[in-house]
Design an enzyme around this catalytic site. Sequence first.
Site, short mmCIF file in Angstrom:
data_model
loop_
_atom_site.label_atom_id
_atom_site.label_comp_id
_atom_site.label_asym_id
_atom_site.label_seq_id
_atom_site.Cartn_x
_atom_site.Cartn_y
_atom_site.Cartn_z
N ASN A 1 3.97 2.26 16.78
CA ASN A 1 2.95 2.50 15.58
C ASN A 1 2.46 1.39 14.99
O ASN A 1 2.55 1.04 13.48
CB ASN A 1 4.12 3.19 14.76
CG ASN A 1 5.23 2.73 14.56
OD1 ASN A 1 5.77 1.44 14.66
ND2 ASN A 1 6.58 2.64 13.58
N ASP B 1 14.69 -10.36 12.71
CA ASP B 1 15.09 -8.72 12.28
C ASP B 1 16.76 -9.07 13.57
O ASP B 1 16.61 -9.88 14.58
CB ASP B 1 14.63 -7.92 12.84
CG ASP B 1 13.29 -7.49 14.13
OD1 ASP B 1 14.30 -8.38 15.25
OD2 ASP B 1 12.83 -6.92 14.38
N HIS C 1 4.36 -1.54 14.40
CA HIS C 1 4.79 -2.49 14.20
C HIS C 1 5.49 -4.08 14.67
O HIS C 1 5.47 -4.38 15.54
CB HIS C 1 6.63 -1.92 13.09
CG HIS C 1 7.76 -1.73 14.63
ND1 HIS C 1 8.39 -0.16 15.07
CD2 HIS C 1 8.42 -2.92 15.85
CE1 HIS C 1 9.01 -1.07 15.90
NE2 HIS C 1 8.91 -2.02 16.08
N GLU D 1 7.82 -1.65 9.10
CA GLU D 1 7.35 -0.66 9.13
C GLU D 1 5.90 0.54 8.22
O GLU D 1 5.90 -1.13 7.91
CB GLU D 1 8.39 0.63 8.97
CG GLU D 1 9.91 0.31 10.24
CD GLU D 1 9.35 1.01 11.39
OE1 GLU D 1 8.84 0.90 12.33
OE2 GLU D 1 10.54 1.94 11.63
C1 GLP Z 1 11.44 -4.16 17.68
C2 GLP Z 1 11.45 -5.23 17.35
C3 GLP Z 1 10.11 -5.78 17.64
C4 GLP Z 1 9.40 -5.08 18.63
C5 GLP Z 1 9.72 -3.87 19.40
C6 GLP Z 1 8.71 -3.47 20.56
O1 GLP Z 1 11.31 -2.57 17.34
N1 GLP Z 1 11.97 -4.92 16.09
O2 GLP Z 1 10.49 -6.58 16.87
O3 GLP Z 1 8.16 -6.07 18.95
O4 GLP Z 1 11.29 -3.35 19.49
O5 GLP Z 1 9.64 -3.51 21.49
P1 GLP Z 1 9.67 -3.18 23.48
O6 GLP Z 1 8.93 -5.13 23.36
O7 GLP Z 1 10.91 -3.12 23.52
O8 GLP Z 1 8.19 -2.67 23.41
#
Ligand code: GLP
Length: 242
Positions: A135, A67, A137, A142
């Site tokens: 959440n 992404d 995702h 989402e």
């Molecule tokens: C972002 C990314 C996701 C990732 C998520 C969790 O939203 N787009 O790919 O899994 O963050 O992040 P973290 O690992 O910092 O909790």
Amino acid sequence: MKLIRAKDYADLSIKAANIISSVVTLKPDCVLGLATGSSPVGAYEELVKKYQAGVLDFSRVKAVNLDEYVGLSKEHDQSYAYFMRTNLFDHINIDPANCHIPSGLTDDPEGECAAYDRLISDLGTDLQLLGIGPNGHIGFNEPDSVFLPHTHCVTLTETTINANARFFANRDEVPRRAYTMGIWGIMQAKRILMVVSGSSKAAVLKEMLTGPVDPNVPASVLQLHPDCTVIADRDALAVLDR
Ligand code: GLP
């Protein structure tokens, strides 16, 4: 789904890097689906160490990222393109031409998304690395009433904006939209490896593993993947184990 229990973040990162290393060793021209966020950073550090020790060669590896934020150039220090360079690509011998990520600045969003799906289809991912949002995702897919299969532009939820605000100077700077690989793009990978760390992920980890397959918890779709491994540390496992 296979669950691997790690002691802590360091242990989780070593275990994840060992799995990724085995894929690169067995198939030097493999396609790695890569993720951003704090969860995979430790695994990337371990991969850099292995490269520096001369045990891994990324010269033929291809990378396809999940992404990118809408409106951020690849030079912006909060873009995911920048994140991947500074956390991994600049420290290993991967060919920058083989590192793919949606452009946050495209003036043809539909064309960009369709081209990204064609790329994913042509490459075929050997291993997709994932984190999980609080959440549920994955990538930036989402919670929704349906699973969206293809690469698309998504309006980020308040939960995600709040969770990611820690990386920006302030909450107002967090982009409100992002391009994300869709559920098909993730599920077409031959193998999936998810890393989950910390107590803030404990409730959603249990929901994803034991709840119904539900687009309101996007990660629950991984229950349907034939080869999905989740590595979670003790804090992330606290609710599941209760
Ligand atoms: C972002 C990314 C996701 C990732 C998520 C969790 O939203 N787009 O790919 O899994 O963050 O992040 P973290 O690992 O910092 O909790």
